[in-house]
Scaffold this motif. Structure first.
Motif, short mmCIF file in Angstrom:
data_model
loop_
_atom_site.label_atom_id
_atom_site.label_comp_id
_atom_site.label_asym_id
_atom_site.label_seq_id
_atom_site.Cartn_x
_atom_site.Cartn_y
_atom_site.Cartn_z
N ALA B 148 0.87 -1.17 0.00
CA ALA B 148 0.00 0.00 0.00
C ALA B 148 0.91 1.22 0.00
CB ALA B 148 -0.89 0.00 1.23
N THR B 149 0.48 2.28 -0.69
CA THR B 149 1.26 3.51 -0.74
C THR B 149 0.44 4.65 -0.17
OG1 THR B 149 0.48 4.14 -2.93
CG2 THR B 149 2.43 2.73 -2.84
N ASP B 150 1.07 5.82 -0.05
CA ASP B 150 0.37 6.98 0.48
C ASP B 150 -0.36 7.74 -0.62
OD1 ASP B 150 2.59 7.93 -0.86
OD2 ASP B 150 3.07 9.45 0.64
N ARG B 151 -0.71 7.07 -1.70
CA ARG B 151 -1.46 7.71 -2.79
C ARG B 151 -2.87 7.13 -2.84
NH1 ARG B 151 0.77 11.60 -5.84
NH2 ARG B 151 3.03 11.60 -5.74
N PRO B 152 -3.85 7.94 -3.28
CA PRO B 152 -5.17 7.35 -3.54
C PRO B 152 -5.03 6.27 -4.61
CG PRO B 152 -5.22 9.76 -3.73
CD PRO B 152 -3.79 9.36 -3.58
N GLU B 153 -5.88 5.27 -4.53
CA GLU B 153 -5.81 4.13 -5.48
C GLU B 153 -4.37 3.63 -5.56
OE1 GLU B 153 -7.80 5.27 -9.25
OE2 GLU B 153 -8.56 6.97 -8.08
N GLY B 154 -3.76 3.42 -4.41
CA GLY B 154 -2.32 3.19 -4.36
C GLY B 154 -1.87 1.78 -4.04
N LEU B 155 -2.71 0.77 -4.30
CA LEU B 155 -2.30 -0.61 -4.02
C LEU B 155 -1.57 -1.20 -5.22
CD1 LEU B 155 -5.47 -2.05 -2.21
CD2 LEU B 155 -3.27 -1.42 -1.18
N VAL B 156 -0.41 -1.76 -4.98
CA VAL B 156 0.36 -2.41 -6.05
C VAL B 156 0.56 -3.87 -5.68
CG1 VAL B 156 2.46 -2.31 -7.45
CG2 VAL B 156 1.58 -0.22 -6.40
N GLN B 157 0.31 -4.74 -6.64
CA GLN B 157 0.39 -6.17 -6.38
C GLN B 157 1.58 -6.80 -7.10
OE1 GLN B 157 -2.48 -8.86 -8.25
NE2 GLN B 157 -2.97 -9.63 -6.21
N ALA B 158 2.28 -7.68 -6.41
CA ALA B 158 3.36 -8.46 -7.03
C ALA B 158 3.65 -9.64 -6.13
CB ALA B 158 4.61 -7.61 -7.22
N PRO B 159 4.09 -10.76 -6.69
CA PRO B 159 4.36 -11.93 -5.85
C PRO B 159 5.65 -11.80 -5.04
CG PRO B 159 4.78 -12.43 -8.15
CD PRO B 159 4.17 -11.07 -8.12
N ILE B 160 6.50 -10.83 -5.39
CA ILE B 160 7.74 -10.70 -4.62
C ILE B 160 8.13 -9.23 -4.44
CG2 ILE B 160 9.26 -10.99 -6.65
CD1 ILE B 160 10.97 -12.72 -4.48
N LEU B 161 8.64 -8.93 -3.26
CA LEU B 161 9.07 -7.58 -2.93
C LEU B 161 10.54 -7.58 -2.56
CD1 LEU B 161 6.45 -6.57 -0.18
CD2 LEU B 161 6.13 -6.56 -2.64
N VAL B 162 11.26 -6.59 -3.07
CA VAL B 162 12.61 -6.35 -2.57
C VAL B 162 12.53 -5.06 -1.77
CG1 VAL B 162 15.02 -5.89 -3.12
CG2 VAL B 162 13.70 -7.52 -4.51
N ILE B 163 12.79 -5.15 -0.48
CA ILE B 163 12.71 -3.97 0.38
C ILE B 163 14.11 -3.41 0.57
CG2 ILE B 163 12.05 -3.09 2.65
CD1 ILE B 163 9.79 -5.08 2.68
N ALA B 164 14.34 -2.26 -0.01
CA ALA B 164 15.63 -1.57 0.09
C ALA B 164 15.32 -0.16 0.56
CB ALA B 164 16.34 -1.57 -1.26
N GLU B 165 14.67 -0.09 1.72
CA GLU B 165 14.08 1.16 2.20
C GLU B 165 15.06 2.03 2.97
OE1 GLU B 165 11.10 0.39 5.17
OE2 GLU B 165 12.12 -1.43 5.84
N GLY B 166 16.28 1.53 3.18
CA GLY B 166 17.26 2.36 3.88
C GLY B 166 17.26 2.12 5.38
N VAL B 167 18.07 2.94 6.06
CA VAL B 167 18.37 2.72 7.48
C VAL B 167 17.11 2.80 8.35
CG1 VAL B 167 19.02 5.15 7.76
CG2 VAL B 167 19.83 3.47 9.40
N ASN B 168 16.18 3.65 7.99
CA ASN B 168 14.94 3.77 8.76
C ASN B 168 13.97 2.70 8.27
OD1 ASN B 168 13.04 4.76 10.51
ND2 ASN B 168 12.43 6.46 9.17
N ASN B 169 14.23 1.45 8.71
CA ASN B 169 13.61 0.29 8.05
C ASN B 169 12.25 -0.08 8.66
OD1 ASN B 169 14.65 -0.61 10.44
ND2 ASN B 169 15.80 -2.32 9.57
N LEU B 170 11.29 0.82 8.50
CA LEU B 170 9.98 0.63 9.13
C LEU B 170 9.23 -0.57 8.57
CD1 LEU B 170 8.92 4.40 9.22
CD2 LEU B 170 9.78 2.99 11.11
#
Lengths: 284, 438
Positions: B148-170
């Motif tokens: 889910a993202t902070d945008r309206p109509e913001g759901l993105v679907q995929a079978p795999i995620l690579v999380i490279a969100e940086g040091v603040n790894n919420l």
């Protein structure tokens, strides 16, 4: 409902610095943004599209880099974006710019007549507020400047009631459509664009029109040639020297006020000093 | 979940790890959606300034022809041991740096990351900026379905995620892969300024022959008030990158403000002449996760891979990070491609990512230096003590004062013993060795 929005890409003034030697703006490395008022004009167009259906066309005149600003408009919800870009357009003042924008809008309207033309009230880099009115004159449509609210709009009867800011307050006008509005920021609040718009914008490439195709522009009326403005001289006003300082802590309030009044009399601002020196309020 | 957009893989964060993963997957034929919260890739990113292109070459073999915005090749590097009024320099300059196939370059992340992400777009990656991923959407069994993202109509679907969100790894924390916020003893705070100077001036001050030479200096001792931490000076094309980094805990315990330490460092009599007349172009600060091998988050979940700073892939001893991140991102991408081929996105299958990293320098290096933070933690004044001693010893050694050399040597030895007992020295050395050997 077809709304055409004209925008301008301007340097982000929060980042602009002035070269102390030449006195001109340092534009290098300054990020470009959509002129803030134009963003609100675009947003108004998108609100109208949400309400009445139809399309929003955005256009701008500028260097190839201005395509970024148009893509951002597509992110916000514009359907079609046109970049008027040609070296021959370069160096235009508001006279030449108004001709090019008006001519392009007329060309767009051949296939898809517009119900409304929206401009920002002015660009934050030039602050002239002339291009919108210049376009309205050339297209012979009603012009409402400083529009701050669309009270009502009826595409069927082709009329609208518009609030515009004037010095004494607010003027409420009824106009026929199509009309050209130059808008204040209050016209519409900027909404966060939905994700599918960003996906569409990621692949969107604006159409580019040059000085000859798909629409020929009159070469005598565009660019530097078509501009009437002559910059004879640019200068930086000299830095003002700081004024004389008097210390209340050292001399006491009464004395400082007395001296200040005397200076004002000497400078001819006051005809004479008050008969009695003001009392020191802190001791009163 | 009714998605507003579907793709084969989602990458969160357009830094070195995320972009490397995105390019790897796009080249393997996947539809990749790369989501970045900054206005542009790189807008939120910062590092000291040295980039090692060996990892880049494995993601983009022809990177050199694509004109990456490097500042200068590093042809001289080493250490300054700074006391309050002196410096001992251990610098290495070599012509071999110019011919080495994979050297090091100074770079500015705002420019480099934008270029790197542009390569991803050219490889077919869908780049969405100005958008923050707020949540990993999971099914009842905990498998990732998308974001889910902070945008309206913001759901993105995929079978795999690579999380490279940086040091603040919420997001990593929200998945239970990282256990809460990092304690301050394992996070460094670095502050940095980029100071504009004409290229010719930089070359004159640092003794460089031209634009094809550059210096990278790491500084210990007085630069960080003798506390564990480093300062750095790197030459860019038309600027100097200068900064200091200390563990958050040291800043808290000693009530220090990082920008004051940097201002103090810039005013040091040895440093100041290099910076004279330079104007501040930009400044920034960033956290660096230095918790090391033993406290890394889990790298794998059902449908999820973690890479880069989010997984603490930082080698503080050698100031490496972006090359670890790129390598990890590439390996995450390769693993995602294999998962797509097998149709298996389970954590059990994705463990192959961890295995690849264990076999590479990424986890081998982190494993080797697993005790380094503890070494510095347990002997916080060791750096200041030895750096000051070396400067005083050098002063004695290089000053002729009509004293027999044997007496001078005795005096130097006395200086050392005044600071630390022989037992203490032996103890420090053993601990250092243990920190370096793993």
């Amino acid at each position: 409902m077809h709304t055409i929005v004209a925008i301008k890409q301007v340097p982000d003034t929060t980042h602009v610095r002035i070269d102390p030697e030449t006195g001109t703006l340092i534009r290098e490395g300054v990020p470009a943004v959509i002129n803030p008022y134009d963003r609100h004009a675009l947003e108004m167009a998108i609100r109208l599209k949400e309400r009445f259906g139809g399309t929003v066309t955005v256009l701008t005149m500028g260097p190839p880099k201005a395509a970024e600003a148009l893509v951002e408009c597509v992110e916000q919800g514009a359907d079609r974006a046109i970049l008027l870009s040609d070296r021959k357009f370069g160096g235009a003042d508001t006279l030449a710019t108004a001709y090019v924008i008006a001519h392009a809008i007329a060309a767009i309207q051949v296939e898809d007549p517009a119900d409304l033309l929206l401009f920002g009230k002015q660009a934050i880099d030039g602050d002239t507020a002339q291009v919108g009115p210049g376009v309205a004159t050339r297209l012979a449509v009603p012009l409402i400047t400083y529009a701050m609210r669309i009270e009502s709009l009826d595409p069927a009867t082709r009329t609208a009631i518009i609030h515009r800011r004037i010095e004494q307050g607010i003027e409420v006008l009824e106009t026929t459509l199509p009309a050209l509005l130059t808008v204040e920021k209050e016209i519409a609040t900027i909404a966060r664009a939905p994700l599918p718009n960003l996906v569409r914008a990621a692949h969107y490439r604006p159409e580019t029109w040059d000085a000859t195709t798909p629409v020929p522009f009159d070469p005598a009326r565009i660019g530097i040639k078509g501009s009437a403005t002559i910059v004879s001289k640019a200068f930086t006003p000299p830095r003002k020297e700081p004024g004389e300082r008097m210390s209340v802590a050292e001399s006491g309030l009464t004395r400082v006020v007395g001296q200040a009044l005397q200076r004002l009399v000497t400078a001819g601002v006051l005809s004479s000093a008050p008969a009695t020196a003001p009392r020191d309020e802190s001791n009163a | 979940m009714t998605p507003n957009h579907r793709c084969d893989a989602i990458v969160v964060g357009a830094g070195p790890a995320g972009v490397a993963a995105a390019i790897t997957m796009a080249k393997g034929g996947l539809k990749v959606c790369l989501i970045e919260r900054g206005r542009l890739p790189g807008a939120k990113n910062l590092f000291g300034g040295v980039l090692y292109p060996h990892a880049l070459a494995e993601v983009i073999p022809d990177y050199a022809e694509r004109h990456p915005p490097f500042e200068r090749p590093v042809t001289e590097q080493g250490y300054w041991l700074l006391s309050p009024d002196s410096v001992v320099r251990i610098m290495h300059k070599s012509v071999h740096y110019k011919t080495a196939p994979t050297g090091a370059y100074t770079a500015l992340r705002a420019r480099f990351d934008a270029w790197f992400a542009e390569q991803a777009v050219q490889a077919g990656v869908l780049l969405i900026t100005k958008t923050t991923v707020t949540e990993v959407v999971r099914d009842a069994r905990g498998r990732a379905l998308g974001v889910a993202t902070d945008r309206p109509e913001g759901l993105v679907q995929a079978p795999i995620l690579v999380i490279a969100e940086g040091v603040n790894n919420l997001l990593t924390q929200s998945l239970g892969l990282a256990k809460g916020d990092l304690p301050p003893r394992y996070v460094a705070l670095s502050v940095k300024e980029v100071l504009a100077l004409p290229a010719a001036e930089i070359e004159a001050r640092f003794g460089l022959a031209g634009a094809d030479e550059g210096v990278a200096i790491d500084i210990f001792g007085d630069a960080t008030l003798g506390l564990p931490g480093t300062a750095f000076i790197y030459t860019d094309a038309k600027a100097i990158s200068i900064g200091v980094g200390l563990l958050l805990e040291e800043l808290i315990v000693h009530n220090l403000k990082p920008y004051e330490i940097l201002a103090r460092f810039k005013a040091h009599p040895v440093v100041r002449p290099y910076l004279a007349g330079a104007t501040v172009l930009e400044y920034g600060a960033h956290l660096i996760p230095e918790q090391g091998y033993d406290r890394m988050p889990d790298l794998v979940g059902d449908g999820v891979l973690i890479a880069g700073d989010a997984a603490a892939m930082v080698d503080a001893v050698h100031r490496e990070g972006s090359n670890l991140a790129m390598t990890a991102g590439r390996m995450a991408g390769e693993t995602a491609l294999e998962a797509h081929r097998r149709g298996d996105f389970s954590a059990a299958f994705l463990r192959a990512y961890r295995t690849k990293l264990e076999e590479s320098f990424v986890l081998k290096d982190l494993k080797q230096y697993r005790r380094m933070t503890d070494f510095l933690d347990s002997t916080p004044h060791v750096i200041g003590t030895y750096v000051d001693f070396m400067n005083e010893a050098a002063l004695r050694y290089f000053t002729a004062q009509g004293m027999p050399k044997r007496e001078m040597e005795g005096e130097i030895l006395g200086l050392l013993r005044g600071r630390r007992s022989f037992f203490g020295i032996a103890h420090d050395m053993m601990k250092l060795l243990r920190g370096l050997r793993g």
